[in-house]
Design an enzyme around this catalytic site. Structure first.
Site, PDB file in Angstrom:
ATOM      1  N   ASP A   9       0.877  -1.168   0.000  1.00 46.84           N
ATOM      2  CA  ASP A   9       0.000   0.000   0.000  1.00 46.84           C
ATOM      3  C   ASP A   9       0.925   1.233   0.000  1.00 46.84           C
ATOM      4  OD1 ASP A   9      -2.236   1.734   0.592  1.00 46.84           O
ATOM      5  OD2 ASP A   9      -1.564   1.712   2.682  1.00 46.84           O
ATOM      6  N   ASP A  11      -0.118   5.008   0.992  1.00 52.17           N
ATOM      7  CA  ASP A  11      -0.368   5.951   2.077  1.00 52.17           C
ATOM      8  C   ASP A  11      -0.388   5.208   3.418  1.00 52.17           C
ATOM      9  OD1 ASP A  11      -1.199   8.024   3.662  1.00 52.17           O
ATOM     10  OD2 ASP A  11      -3.293   7.873   3.075  1.00 52.17           O
TER      11      ASP A  11
HETATM   12  P1  B16 Z   1      -6.411  10.280  -4.330  1.00 52.97           P
HETATM   13  P2  B16 Z   1      -3.801   4.171  -0.390  1.00 52.97           P
HETATM   14  C1  B16 Z   1      -5.609   6.122  -0.555  1.00 52.97           C
HETATM   15  O1  B16 Z   1      -4.301   5.685  -0.725  1.00 52.97           O
HETATM   16  C2  B16 Z   1      -5.722   6.969   0.692  1.00 52.97           C
HETATM   17  O2  B16 Z   1      -5.507   6.168   1.846  1.00 52.97           O
HETATM   18  C3  B16 Z   1      -7.096   7.578   0.775  1.00 52.97           C
HETATM   19  O3  B16 Z   1      -7.205   8.394   1.918  1.00 52.97           O
HETATM   20  C4  B16 Z   1      -7.370   8.395  -0.494  1.00 52.97           C
HETATM   21  O4  B16 Z   1      -8.687   8.937  -0.485  1.00 52.97           O
HETATM   22  C5  B16 Z   1      -7.198   7.488  -1.711  1.00 52.97           C
HETATM   23  O5  B16 Z   1      -5.882   6.940  -1.707  1.00 52.97           O
HETATM   24  C6  B16 Z   1      -7.412   8.213  -3.017  1.00 52.97           C
HETATM   25  O6  B16 Z   1      -6.390   9.159  -3.180  1.00 52.97           O
HETATM   26  O7  B16 Z   1      -7.438  11.296  -3.960  1.00 52.97           O
HETATM   27  O8  B16 Z   1      -4.983  10.818  -4.293  1.00 52.97           O
HETATM   28  O9  B16 Z   1      -6.721   9.590  -5.636  1.00 52.97           O
HETATM   29  O10 B16 Z   1      -3.948   4.012   1.098  1.00 52.97           O
HETATM   30  O11 B16 Z   1      -4.642   3.200  -1.199  1.00 52.97           O
HETATM   31  O12 B16 Z   1      -2.380   4.234  -0.843  1.00 52.97           O
HETATM   32 MG    MG Z   2      -2.838   3.093   3.427  1.00 55.12          MG
END
Ligand code: B16
Ligand code: MG
Length: 220
Positions: A9, A11
């Protein structure tokens, strides 16, 4: 035997952008009269942008008040604020232990995948200077369902040409652990509160190759 691949993953595992998502969502939500706190933001980890907005509107009791076009505008505005804040990311923003682990996996010839539902993932890897340490990054723009659906992890396995059952997945969000488990991968969770992880660690600096290897031998 080693795993066929290790899939990460982004984030919360590679770097911590949760607070940047939080600041951007809090600003946009507050402009429409909804106040969110960090505890609520934690429930958005691993959830796509559109679904995050839907949950914020639901939380504020305003789900019925916005057309799809207005929702798109809100999501675009949140993303502009978020992308602006990504400028502060550097190699120093990589979470402890992750760079060494990615290097060791590369040296051992174990493919690495990225399974992030963030459409900004390629930009973030670039800012961190670690794009080259990933064998394959699944394209969040091509998936229909965010975590806990396993789709993004299966897309990473598909791109790497490996079978999910032969891979380790690493996540910091409950939705992500559920996604990994749902596709038959072995899950490692970062965080004290995670349920059903095959191995639960408290911090990324515990993510060493000996730790992963021992987990894999036990799991098989
Ligand atoms: P974006 P991951 C996710 O990343 C985040 O945890 C989540 O908070 C966010 O809304 C989502 O990506 C979409 O991100 O707006 O930049 O497309 O945890 O899957 O790495
Ligand atoms: Mg994450």
């Amino acid at each position: 035997m080693n795993p066929e691949a290790v899939i990460f993953d982004l984030d919360g595992v590679i770097t911590d952008t949760a607070h940047l998502h939080f600041h951007a969502w809090r600003q946009v939500a507050s402009e429409i009269g909804i106040e969110i706190d960090e505890a609520f933001n934690n429930t958005l980890k691993g959830i796509s942008r559109g679904e995050s907005l839907r949950r914020i509107l639901h939380f504020g009791g305003r789900e019925a008040d916005f057309s799809q076009a207005q929702r798109d505008e809100l999501a675009t505005r949140k993303n502009s604020i978020y992308v602006e804040s990504l400028n502060q990311l550097t190699a120093q923003s990589i979470l402890p232990g992750i760079h060494d682990l990615l290097l060791e996996l590369k040296q051992r010839g174990i493919p690495t995948g990225l399974a992030s539902v963030s459409l900004n993932a390629p930009t973030i890897l670039n800012m961190l200077g670690i794009t080259d340490l990933f064998t394959f990054c699944a394209d969040a723009g091509k998936i229909a369902r965010s975590k806990p659906d396993p789709e993004i992890f299966l897309a990473a396995c598909h791109g790497l040409g490996v079978s999910a059952q032969q891979c380790i997945g690493i996540e910091d969000a409950q939705a992500g652990i559920d996604a990994i488990n749902a596709c038959g991968m072995r899950s490692i969770g970062i965080g004290a509160d995670l349920q059903h992880a095959g191995l639960r660690l408290l911090s990324t600096d515990q993510l060493t190759w000996p730790c992963l290897s021992a987990f894999w031998q036990r799991a098989k």
